[in-house]
Scaffold this active site. Sequence first.
Site, PDB file in Angstrom:
ATOM      1  N   PHE A 134       0.803  -1.038  -0.073  1.00 35.49           N
ATOM      2  CA  PHE A 134       0.020   0.162  -0.035  1.00 35.49           C
ATOM      3  C   PHE A 134       0.794   1.324  -0.130  1.00 35.49           C
ATOM      4  CE2 PHE A 134      -2.483   3.686   1.710  1.00 35.49           C
ATOM      5  CZ  PHE A 134      -3.467   3.735   0.879  1.00 35.49           C
ATOM      6  N   ASP A 151       9.815   2.881   0.803  1.00 34.43           N
ATOM      7  CA  ASP A 151       8.425   3.511   1.769  1.00 34.43           C
ATOM      8  C   ASP A 151       8.602   3.389   3.257  1.00 34.43           C
ATOM      9  OD1 ASP A 151       5.938   4.580   2.636  1.00 34.43           O
ATOM     10  OD2 ASP A 151       4.416   3.411   1.047  1.00 34.43           O
ATOM     11  N   LYS A 192       3.263  10.214   8.261  1.00 32.85           N
ATOM     12  CA  LYS A 192       2.784  10.030   9.625  1.00 32.85           C
ATOM     13  C   LYS A 192       2.817  10.707  10.473  1.00 32.85           C
ATOM     14  CE  LYS A 192       0.359   5.930   7.668  1.00 32.85           C
ATOM     15  NZ  LYS A 192      -1.223   6.274   8.341  1.00 32.85           N
TER      16      LYS A 192
END
Length: 393
Positions: A136, A220, A249
């Site tokens: 994802f 990532d 995040k």
Amino acid sequence: MSTWLQRHSTAMMGTFAPPLAVLERGVGTHVWDVDGKRYLDFLAGIAVNSLGHAHPALVDAVSSQIATLAHVSNYFATPSQIRLAERLREISGAGEQGRVFFGNSGTEAIEAALKLARLNTRGGSRPRILTLGGSFHGRTMGALSLTGQPALQKDFAPLVPGIEHIHTSIEALETAIGPDVAALFLEPVKGEAGVVDLPDGFLQRARELTSEHGVLLIIDEIQTGIGRTGAWFAFQHAGIIPDAITIAKGLAGGVPIGALVTFGEASDLFRAGQHGSTFGGNPLAATAGLAVLDEIEASGLMENAIRRGDELRDVIRALDSDLVAEVRGRGLLIGVGLTRPVAKELSAAALANGLIINAANESSIRIAPPLIIGDDDIAEFRDLFARSLEVTQ
């Protein structure tokens, strides 16, 4: 609560499922909804609220900055932007050759990284970009094209061409990577897939193969970065150096920010005018990022992530529930594999008991508490999670 949920349903676009609750405030590891019910937040906004809620270090930094300067256009720079870029070069190991691009989210960081990959096509001789099945990377068109989940992609074809999803095995890597590949995108832990670890030696072999063939290794770190796994970035556990990483995040503790950090020769690919962001790197977000990094370092929160993560895994195993098949992940990014596809029911039972966790998929629970958790939080989690397991069984 019901009134707020009704207003949400008529005001908000239906891109998400109906909200589980309407939250009003938070302090430390707890949040309260509009009816006054308290919850132990062991999801932290999906690994975002690194310092928990209303942490004084973040509150003070943001309050001071917004009273001074909140935004300037990208025709200008600010001291906080420059300091944060320098700090990211330092903690990532990118060093003097490293360069930083700021956006506002993880998806934007991935979009920048995808353009970086396109710049490594070398006149079209490298048309392929590889990523993993079950991955994802975000929901905008480029990021969605990288995301290895067909169910999320099916309504939006045609996607960005040239992207291939391979199995998460060293054998698949060895078969797929060659001189016609521009970049390989990897999550060091597949968070949205249920906190699934890569096979042993996977990152090291990926680095060997990409270096051999001139392929950019882009990692990532949006969910795994900023101390969550017990190091600044999860790739550092493997002892490798990538060509680029994406960050978001947890970087600013809830203030929107994203970043692409490049290493070595990859830092020379972008030229002026090839990418940009109106809000990226604004002084408010950059100041928040600096405050979070400073507090993580000053309070030993990476060490706390290792210690508390081990304790939480031991707590979950010690419950000896027939519903728990395995406990995965590293530091304070934890996946609980279930023996039956009842993750949504378990998550709902936990919420009813005052515990926020997440059903990443039908058979996996994701746990990602603030990095500040202590003994009392773990004890409360043990009680609430045990009760939730009993209800689900």
